[in-house]
Design an enzyme around this catalytic site. Sequence first.
Site, PDB file in Angstrom:
ATOM      1  N   SER A  67     -14.729 -12.464  34.026  1.00  0.00           N
ATOM      2  CA  SER A  67     -15.308 -12.749  35.534  1.00  0.00           C
ATOM      3  C   SER A  67     -14.896 -13.922  36.255  1.00  0.00           C
ATOM      4  O   SER A  67     -14.817 -15.062  35.539  1.00  0.00           O
ATOM      5  CB  SER A  67     -16.807 -12.334  35.512  1.00  0.00           C
ATOM      6  OG  SER A  67     -17.352 -12.735  36.669  1.00  0.00           O
ATOM      7  N   TYR A 113     -25.113 -14.454  33.380  1.00  0.00           N
ATOM      8  CA  TYR A 113     -24.091 -13.805  33.374  1.00  0.00           C
ATOM      9  C   TYR A 113     -22.792 -14.154  33.145  1.00  0.00           C
ATOM     10  O   TYR A 113     -22.014 -14.127  32.230  1.00  0.00           O
ATOM     11  CB  TYR A 113     -24.217 -12.703  34.762  1.00  0.00           C
ATOM     12  CG  TYR A 113     -22.987 -12.082  34.760  1.00  0.00           C
ATOM     13  CD1 TYR A 113     -22.643 -10.905  33.753  1.00  0.00           C
ATOM     14  CD2 TYR A 113     -21.957 -12.302  35.637  1.00  0.00           C
ATOM     15  CE1 TYR A 113     -21.381 -10.290  34.372  1.00  0.00           C
ATOM     16  CE2 TYR A 113     -20.819 -11.546  35.824  1.00  0.00           C
ATOM     17  CZ  TYR A 113     -20.610 -10.407  35.132  1.00  0.00           C
ATOM     18  OH  TYR A 113     -19.477  -9.761  35.371  1.00  0.00           O
TER      19      TYR A 113
END
Length: 326
Positions: free
Chosen positions: A132, A157
């Site tokens: 990501s 995350y």
Amino acid sequence: MQTVLITGGAGFIGSHLVERLLRDGLCVRVLDNLDPFYDVAKKQRNLEMLRAVASSCGGASRFEFLLGDLRDAEACRAAVAGVDVVVHLAALAGVRPSIQEPVRYWDVNLLGTQVLLQAIENPQVRFVFGSSSSVYGGNTKVPFAESDPVDRPVSPYAATKKSGEVQLHAWHHLRGNPVTCLRFFTVYGPRQRPEMAIHQFARHITNGTELPFFGDGSTRRDYTYVEDIVAGIVAAMDKPKPYAIYNLGGAATTSLAELVGHLERALGRPARRKLLPDQPGDVPITYADVSLAGRELGYRSSTPLAQGIDKFCAWYMQEKREGRVL
Ligand SMILES: NC(=O)c1ccc[n+]([C@@H]2O[C@H](COP(=O)([O-])OP(=O)(O)OC[C@H]3O[C@@H](n4cnc5c(N)ncnc54)[C@H](O)[C@@H]3O)[C@@H](O)[C@H]2O)c1
């Protein structure tokens, strides 16, 4: 014929990838636990659509769905049996919920990845990992390049995604399997996760409800149309490297205010903005330098935001007409 395991294949990006690979004539296996992070019926509909695609492409037997959890060694062993490529997309996604439940994120995203890796015995199996742009944290030097420092993530995350890249390097070093980590920049398009901003904003605009507008609207994101991401994943599958990391982004940056403007235009209705302070874990800008992926994978972002938003909104309005979104 190649057999590909796609973890998380019932989800947003995964279902687009499975669809593309079935149309390309590959054998596709999905491992997904249909996690209830969002409405499970949406994932079941994705699976029904994929079964229909497989049948219409003359190969119902080329598609197999395994209901199972990444953290279950037995499920992972069954999932990797006989595969040539693993595309690992299963994860708990989303920055904000990870701040509420960091242990669960760590458990699924890192323990789950390790259990999956342990199941792979064949050193020829190529591994592609859905990382990501969040790994770039609050970096201010733009565009973000793969060589930039990424040791200052700002959410659990993001920390799991950076850790996943590191975990995969150790596995590659010890086992020799080719590994490609792809850093996706905010992905959108039909079937997008319902809690993501574009999807949420479309819901508020069409219902006339207040849209949460964080900060002064100047935060900027690099949005990537899902078909461009899928093309990048397929290129990474086809061009394995010993260990590589690539950005896959739209290579443009759009402010929150501009994004809402695109949605107002495509949906033909004005938004009612509810002004709220900046959110913890949010970063001021994401912007992908995709030149490395361009040179080595032949990747390019081919869907301008206005065109992608039109496609998303057309899908969204169809879902609304059929009563599948509120
Ligand atoms: N959508 C984006 O903008 C974006 C951006 C960067 C990275 N990513 C990454 O891409 C991947 C796919 O994201 P998405 O947006 O399609 O999310 P998604 O939630 O739609 O898909 C993830 C899938 O993983 C499955 N899953 C979750 N936990 C599991 C477990 N323990 N065992 C088996 N399956 C499990 C879920 O049921 C879901 O179907 C994720 O790894 C995400 O972190 C997405």
